[in-house]
Design a protein around this motif. Structure first.
Motif, short mmCIF file in Angstrom:
data_model
loop_
_atom_site.label_atom_id
_atom_site.label_comp_id
_atom_site.label_asym_id
_atom_site.label_seq_id
_atom_site.Cartn_x
_atom_site.Cartn_y
_atom_site.Cartn_z
N THR A 1 -34.30 -9.71 22.37
CA THR A 1 -34.50 -9.06 23.66
C THR A 1 -35.83 -9.48 24.28
N CYS A 2 -36.86 -9.59 23.46
CA CYS A 2 -38.14 -10.09 23.98
C CYS A 2 -37.98 -11.48 24.56
N GLY A 3 -37.25 -12.34 23.84
CA GLY A 3 -37.01 -13.69 24.35
C GLY A 3 -36.25 -13.68 25.66
N LEU A 4 -35.25 -12.81 25.76
CA LEU A 4 -34.47 -12.70 26.99
C LEU A 4 -35.34 -12.24 28.16
N MET A 5 -36.19 -11.25 27.93
CA MET A 5 -37.06 -10.74 29.00
C MET A 5 -38.09 -11.78 29.42
N LEU A 6 -38.62 -12.51 28.45
CA LEU A 6 -39.59 -13.57 28.78
C LEU A 6 -38.92 -14.69 29.59
N LEU A 7 -37.66 -15.00 29.26
CA LEU A 7 -36.93 -16.02 30.01
C LEU A 7 -36.72 -15.58 31.46
N ILE A 8 -36.33 -14.32 31.64
CA ILE A 8 -36.15 -13.81 33.00
C ILE A 8 -37.47 -13.83 33.76
N GLY A 9 -38.56 -13.47 33.05
CA GLY A 9 -39.87 -13.50 33.68
C GLY A 9 -40.29 -14.90 34.07
N LYS A 10 -39.85 -15.89 33.29
CA LYS A 10 -40.17 -17.29 33.62
C LYS A 10 -39.40 -17.77 34.84
N LEU A 11 -38.13 -17.33 34.90
CA LEU A 11 -37.27 -17.78 36.01
C LEU A 11 -37.50 -16.98 37.29
N TYR A 12 -37.76 -15.69 37.14
CA TYR A 12 -37.91 -14.82 38.31
C TYR A 12 -39.18 -13.96 38.15
N PRO A 13 -40.35 -14.58 38.16
CA PRO A 13 -41.59 -13.82 37.95
C PRO A 13 -41.90 -12.88 39.12
N MET A 14 -42.69 -11.86 38.83
CA MET A 14 -43.16 -10.98 39.89
C MET A 14 -44.06 -11.77 40.84
N PRO A 15 -43.86 -11.62 42.15
CA PRO A 15 -44.69 -12.38 43.09
C PRO A 15 -46.17 -12.03 42.99
N VAL A 16 -46.45 -10.77 42.69
CA VAL A 16 -47.83 -10.33 42.50
C VAL A 16 -47.97 -9.82 41.07
N PRO A 17 -48.76 -10.46 40.21
CA PRO A 17 -48.89 -10.03 38.82
C PRO A 17 -49.40 -8.59 38.72
N TYR A 18 -48.95 -7.91 37.66
CA TYR A 18 -49.37 -6.53 37.42
C TYR A 18 -50.85 -6.49 37.05
N THR A 19 -51.57 -5.54 37.61
CA THR A 19 -52.97 -5.31 37.25
C THR A 19 -53.17 -3.85 36.87
N LEU A 20 -53.94 -3.63 35.84
CA LEU A 20 -54.20 -2.28 35.36
C LEU A 20 -55.14 -1.55 36.31
N LYS A 21 -54.76 -0.35 36.72
CA LYS A 21 -55.59 0.47 37.60
C LYS A 21 -56.14 1.65 36.80
N LEU A 22 -57.46 1.75 36.75
CA LEU A 22 -58.09 2.81 35.98
C LEU A 22 -58.03 4.13 36.74
N ASN A 23 -57.68 5.18 36.01
CA ASN A 23 -57.62 6.52 36.60
C ASN A 23 -57.87 7.55 35.50
#
Length: 532
Positions: free
Chosen positions: A474-496
């Motif tokens: 499943t990790c491999g499958l998710m990484l493959l999807i992320g490679k083919l269809y990445p988020m246009p704006v990478p996730y950034t951690l917001k401190l709160n």
């Protein structure tokens, strides 16, 4: 039914009720933050005891002793090896959660993948709690009490009827405690339970060995160490309840999920004063897990030498207590089991309401622009607890019809929820571009494949190994999807962060001590020493 046994039960239960009432304070539970997180004010003793005894309950006491009786000490790995996962969670996951100021695990998934994934996981959690966690705790408590007090014989009614009655009694009491006191009341019960638990952990083996040795503890110990010594082995083969190799595959993943993702567990830590307090609390709970075999496993070993054959092996622990202990002590131990069931059940109710209110109900109100007072929110939360309590009480008696042992059933069913959720959490932690659609596909793929291996195709592979295999795929499958269809704006951690996030300076010293003790336990219960 022995009057002294009832007196022992009332003695410990009375102490719990009195101290809980005396220390109740004057503040009312009139906000969601108070109801669910005790205003984020818990000290490390409350955090540690809350973690430990939210985890240890009648289900684990009954289930682990049953598997020790029918198999061997390999089952102790569930608790003892969890120390590794707890330390990893303390070092890496809790700082992240507290920096983000989240209230639930789905909050992280919402921030990382989007609101749809957060809601989906909230629903999965609720299904898991309603159909597995809460019913199994009630059922195990009912089995324990019938085994201790023999209600079906005393009342002259069927075993099934007794289980139903006891389930409903425990469910109603647990619901009342949770609704009135909130999380802080639950954690205060855990401190009292801790004292009773470890007293029972010393007393029961003492009287058990004395019984086996016909009044001589030394003779009883010699018999345990020289006869049926294969029961003392914690290094499991492929034919045992827990193969030793599973500690490094599926069991590690299950423990990482449990201590770092399971809502009713992390809610104890998220309620701490600060990060240092949470890390001290986790270390304290880890020490408790290393001592817990005294009551979770050793009685099962002793039962091997007391009962040659048992028709219902789930009653190994309660029958042993009533057989070998003086009546007052047996009543005392039964009260420990009762309170242990209540603490886990109450924590499950509280966390279920937390998930529903914060991740489903409040977002729905916000979407439809419906302003609601805090008082109304608290009332709705308590009404939801009553609803799921009723559902759990109807479902719990059905567990008596499962096969392959009660505790194995609980762990296999957990596999439908635990590692699938941890998988998408893990990918969310270590990547920044894998999109929400990958999390949805990963969840669906994992759960479907696991269901096929447990319900359709017999793979002859231990379910813990299957969980590890599916995790990697499943990790491999998710990484493959992320490679083919990445988020246009990478996730950034917001401190709160809502609390101080400075870590505990001495955590590495205590971590080393806990790991050494863990290894020593496995060596002791192995063919090298006790299981020769």
């Amino acid at each position: 039914m022995n009057a002294m046994m009832i007196a022992g039960f009332l003695f410990f239960a009375g102490i719990v009720v009195f101290i809980s009432w005396y220390r109740r304070g004057t503040a009312r539970v009139n906000t969601l933050n108070n109801l669910f997180f005790a205003n984020r004010s818990l000290g490390f003793v409350l955090v540690g005891s809350g973690l430990l005894f939210t985890n240890i309950n009648a289900a684990s006491i009954i289930g682990e002793n049953e598997l020790t009786y029918t198999n061997n000490m390999t089952v102790m790995a569930w608790g003892v090896s969890s120390v590794v996962a707890m330390l990893l969670v303390s070092e890496f996951m809790m700082p992240l959660y507290l920096k983000m100021g989240i209230a639930t695990t789905p909050d992280f998934l919402t921030a990382r993948y989007g609101a749809d994934v957060g809601r989906l996981v909230s629903v999965i959690f609720l299904i898991s709690y309603i159909f597995n966690l809460l019913p199994s705790v009630l059922y195990a408590g009912a089995v324990a009490f019938n085994g201790l007090y023999h209600f079906s014989d005393v009342w002259g009614i069927s075993y099934t009827t007794v289980i139903v009655v006891l389930v409903w009694i425990m469910g109603i009491i647990g619901c009342i405690v949770s609704i009135i006191g909130g999380l802080k009341a639950i954690t205060k019960l855990d401190i009292l339970l801790g004292v009773g638990f470890f007293c029972g952990g010393v007393l029961l083996p003492f009287f058990g060995l004395k019984y086996i040795g016909h009044g001589n503890i030394g003779n009883g110990l010699q018999q345990v160490l020289t006869k049926n010594t294969w029961h003392l082995n914690s290094i499991g083969s492929v034919h045992d309840a827990i193969p030793f190799s599973a500690l490094f595959t599926g069991m590690l993943l299950v423990n990482l999920y449990y201590w770092g993702t399971e809502q009713y567990i992390i809610q104890q830590v998220l309620s701490s004063k600060d990060l240092e307090t949470s890390q001290k609390g986790i270390a304290l709970a880890g020490l408790g897990k290393l001592i817990s075999p005294l009551l979770l496993n050793i009685p099962g070993i002793i039962a091997v030498h007391v009962f040659a054959n048992m028709h219902n092996t789930a009653e190994a622990f309660p029958r042993l207590v009533s057989q070998v202990s003086p009546p007052f002590i047996a009543g005392f131990i039964s009260a420990i089991v009762f309170v242990a069931s209540l603490t886990t059940f109450n924590a499950g109710l509280n966390s279920s309401s937390t998930l529903f209110m914060l991740n489903i109900y409040k977002p729905w109100l916000k979407k439809h622009s419906k302003p609601v007072t805090e008082k109304k929110l608290v009332r709705t939360a308590k009404q939801f607890e009553i609803l799921i309590c009723l559902l759990a009480m109807f479902i719990a008696p059905l567990i008596m019809f499962v096969k392959n042992g009660f505790y194995t059933y609980v762990q296999i069913v957990n596999g439908f929820f635990n590692v699938p959720i941890f998988t998408i959490m893990f990918i969310g932690f270590v990547t920044k571009k894998v999109p929400g659609v990958a999390a949805k596909i990963g969840l669906g793929f994992f759960i479907t494949c696991y269901a096929c291996t447990q319900l359709v195709v017999n793979t002859h592979i231990h379910f813990l190994h299957i969980l590890a295999i599916l995790f990697v795929i499943t990790c491999g499958l998710m990484l493959l999807i992320g490679k083919l269809y990445p988020m246009p704006v990478p996730y950034t951690l917001k401190l709160n962060n809502l609390v101080d996030i400075r870590p505990w300076e001495n955590r590495y010293y205590f971590a080393a001590i806990l790991l050494i003790l863990m290894i020593a336990l496995f060596v002791m219960f192995s063919p090298l020493i006790l299981a020769k």
